[in-house]
Motif scaffolding. Structure first.
Motif, PDB file in Angstrom:
ATOM      1  N   VAL A 198       0.852  -1.189   0.000  1.00 20.90           N
ATOM      2  CA  VAL A 198       0.000   0.000   0.000  1.00 20.90           C
ATOM      3  C   VAL A 198       0.888   1.239   0.000  1.00 20.90           C
ATOM      4  O   VAL A 198       1.798   1.357   0.823  1.00 20.90           O
ATOM      5  CB  VAL A 198      -0.928   0.019   1.231  1.00 20.90           C
ATOM      6  CG1 VAL A 198      -1.697   1.338   1.305  1.00 20.90           C
ATOM      7  CG2 VAL A 198      -1.908  -1.154   1.184  1.00 20.90           C
ATOM      8  N   THR A 199       0.650   2.155  -0.931  1.00 24.90           N
ATOM      9  CA  THR A 199       1.437   3.388  -1.003  1.00 24.90           C
ATOM     10  C   THR A 199       0.597   4.640  -0.778  1.00 24.90           C
ATOM     11  O   THR A 199       1.140   5.729  -0.617  1.00 24.90           O
ATOM     12  CB  THR A 199       2.131   3.522  -2.373  1.00 24.90           C
ATOM     13  OG1 THR A 199       1.126   3.616  -3.395  1.00 24.90           O
ATOM     14  CG2 THR A 199       3.042   2.340  -2.649  1.00 24.90           C
ATOM     15  N   ALA A 200      -0.737   4.494  -0.792  1.00 27.50           N
ATOM     16  CA  ALA A 200      -1.590   5.677  -0.669  1.00 27.50           C
ATOM     17  C   ALA A 200      -2.940   5.311  -0.063  1.00 27.50           C
ATOM     18  O   ALA A 200      -3.340   4.141  -0.048  1.00 27.50           O
ATOM     19  CB  ALA A 200      -1.796   6.322  -2.035  1.00 27.50           C
ATOM     20  N   LYS A 201      -3.619   6.344   0.420  1.00 27.31           N
ATOM     21  CA  LYS A 201      -4.982   6.197   0.924  1.00 27.31           C
ATOM     22  C   LYS A 201      -5.907   7.028   0.047  1.00 27.31           C
ATOM     23  O   LYS A 201      -5.621   8.189  -0.242  1.00 27.31           O
ATOM     24  CB  LYS A 201      -5.079   6.677   2.376  1.00 27.31           C
ATOM     25  CG  LYS A 201      -4.250   5.856   3.354  1.00 27.31           C
ATOM     26  CD  LYS A 201      -4.423   6.368   4.782  1.00 27.31           C
ATOM     27  CE  LYS A 201      -3.600   5.554   5.762  1.00 27.31           C
ATOM     28  NZ  LYS A 201      -3.803   6.021   7.162  1.00 27.31           N
ATOM     29  N   MET A 202      -7.003   6.417  -0.373  1.00 32.31           N
ATOM     30  CA  MET A 202      -7.974   7.088  -1.239  1.00 32.31           C
ATOM     31  C   MET A 202      -9.303   7.209  -0.508  1.00 32.31           C
ATOM     32  O   MET A 202      -9.842   6.218  -0.016  1.00 32.31           O
ATOM     33  CB  MET A 202      -8.164   6.294  -2.533  1.00 32.31           C
ATOM     34  CG  MET A 202      -9.255   6.833  -3.439  1.00 32.31           C
ATOM     35  SD  MET A 202      -9.482   5.779  -4.903  1.00 32.31           S
ATOM     36  CE  MET A 202     -10.888   6.598  -5.673  1.00 32.31           C
ATOM     37  N   THR A 203      -9.823   8.426  -0.436  1.00 28.09           N
ATOM     38  CA  THR A 203     -11.095   8.656   0.234  1.00 28.09           C
ATOM     39  C   THR A 203     -12.250   8.379  -0.720  1.00 28.09           C
ATOM     40  O   THR A 203     -12.332   8.962  -1.804  1.00 28.09           O
ATOM     41  CB  THR A 203     -11.200  10.102   0.749  1.00 28.09           C
ATOM     42  OG1 THR A 203     -10.104  10.365   1.624  1.00 28.09           O
ATOM     43  CG2 THR A 203     -12.504  10.310   1.503  1.00 28.09           C
TER      44      THR A 203
END
Length: 253
Positions: A198-203
């Protein structure tokens, strides 16, 4: 080790509630050869003033443009015109990188420097507005899957500038799936890589969550680029709708 320049592009519009965390996630990157472009659509809230507070902190690495646009892909195209990086990443104004995201991408690209990669993706954590984790998305690119649905994640992924030279910019006819449509142009010839982390968080809840329009535009993109016949694309749309509403009932979207 080669030290490529990474351009990160964020399109924003009235994003005062979320953009600070997005900017902070870029600022916290451990890889420093970064150019950050924020392309604003003429916000009427405090977005512009928030961005301006960070200009000195980035020490010249942050560039900001605010003017009316025709949607996210028009904004991204403006960013591409301004970009000077070797690789381009797109980060939503309510999304966040993990601290070592760009460093992990650069290390991976250098490990595969002889493969002439055009697109490198990873896993992404989907969260809601309360920061609750919903699920993890993002699989390795596979043409047999990709021509049916976008099995890769797109938030924070890296695109070589060669990709845009070869296949063009984003088609602004599309309001939600322009990123998918661009990659469909490459067909099975797209040269890809994948980071199994995992490299990012998406809302969840932004423009890409307008399900009916997503299904219609996805159908259009497939037929236009010849990846699916009309009948196949209609069947794909039916199955995508079934999957979406099942997840909605289960609280996963």
């Amino acid at each position: 080790m080669k030290i490529p320049k990474i351009t990160i592009i964020t399109a924003s519009y009235n994003s005062e509630k979320t953009i600070k965390e997005t900017i902070e996630s870029v600022l916290k990157q451990t890889y420093l050869n970064i150019e950050y472009l924020i392309i604003d659509g003429g916000s009427s809230d405090n977005t512009i003033s928030i961005v301006k507070k960070y200009e000195k902190v980035f020490e010249g690495r942050l560039k900001f443009l605010s003017e009316k646009d025709q949607g996210i892909y028009d904004a991204w195209n403006k960013g591409l015109e301004m970009a000077s990086g070797d690789w381009i990443s797109f980060l939503g104004s309510d999304d966040e990188y993990l601290p070592n995201a760009i460093l992990n991408y650069v290390n991976y690209i250098n490990e595969r420097k002889g493969d002439n990669l055009e697109f490198v993706s990873s896993k992404v954590e989907l969260i809601n507005s309360d920061k609750k984790t919903l699920r993890i998305i993002g699989q390795p690119w596979n043409w047999n899957k990709f021509k049916i649905y976008m099995n890769t994640s797109h938030v924070g992924t890296l695109h070589s500038v060669k990709l845009f030279t070869k296949y063009g910019k984003f088609n602004t006819e599309f309001k939600i799936v322009g990123d998918y449509e661009l990659l469909l142009r490459a067909n099975k010839n797209l040269r890809t890589g994948y980071i199994d982390n995992v490299t990012a968080k998406m809302t969840v809840g932004g423009v890409s969550n307008q399900s009916r329009i997503v299904f219609q535009e996805t159908f259009k993109a497939k037929v236009r680029n010849g990846s699916r016949t009309i009948i196949e694309a209609k069947w794909d749309m039916y199955m995508a709708e079934l999957k979406y509403y099942t997840r909605r009932v289960l609280g996963l979207v």
